[in-house]
Design an enzyme around this catalytic site. Structure first.
Site, PDB file in Angstrom:
ATOM      1  CB  CYS A  30     -11.598  -2.755  77.065  1.00 56.47           C
ATOM      2  SG  CYS A  30     -10.521  -4.016  77.729  1.00 56.47           S
ATOM      3  CB  CYS A  33     -12.908  -4.804  79.690  1.00 54.72           C
ATOM      4  SG  CYS A  33     -11.382  -3.856  79.892  1.00 54.72           S
TER       5      CYS A  33
END
Length: 123
Positions: A30, A33
């Site tokens: 991600c 993230c």
């Protein structure tokens, strides 16, 4: 204070045995993230009184499923074991700082009263 990786074995204990716990649900693949990680780490250094925990949603799929994670990153805040914030999306540093301040300043007696009233209405 560094961030703490949570597993299914210690998630409940960490959340219930600490006054304030922020949890970052993330995954290695991600991009947002990874961009949010330094902001979360900096907050953990600034607020050693707040547990900053991370849950790798790939490694800890049972926790992610139990927490109903549909999008990452998702940030959850717990105060005295009660979920008081749950939102998907990375926060900029100022917004994360504001979240920490708001959680620290919560009147938990009022929060428990509101929960009890909501449960009573639901029957």
């Amino acid at each position: 204070m560094a961030t703490k990786a949570l597993t299914q074995q210690d998630f409940d204990e960490v959340v219930t045995s600490n006054d304030i716990v922020l949890v970052d649900f993330w995954a290695d693949w991600c991009g947002p993230c990874k961009q949010f990680a330094p902001t979360f780490e900096a907050s953990s250094d600034k607020h050693p009184d707040v547990v900053h925990a991370k849950v790798d949603t790939e490694a800890e799929q049972a926790i992610a499923a139990a927490a109903n994670i549909r999008s990452i990153p998702t940030i959850m805040a717990f105060r005295e074991g009660i979920l008081v914030y749950n939102q998907a999306g990375a926060l900029p540093p100022a917004a994360l700082e504001d979240l920490v301040s708001q959680v620290k300043n919560l009147d938990m007696d009022d929060v428990r009263k509101q929960i009890a009233e909501a449960r009573a209405e639901q029957g």
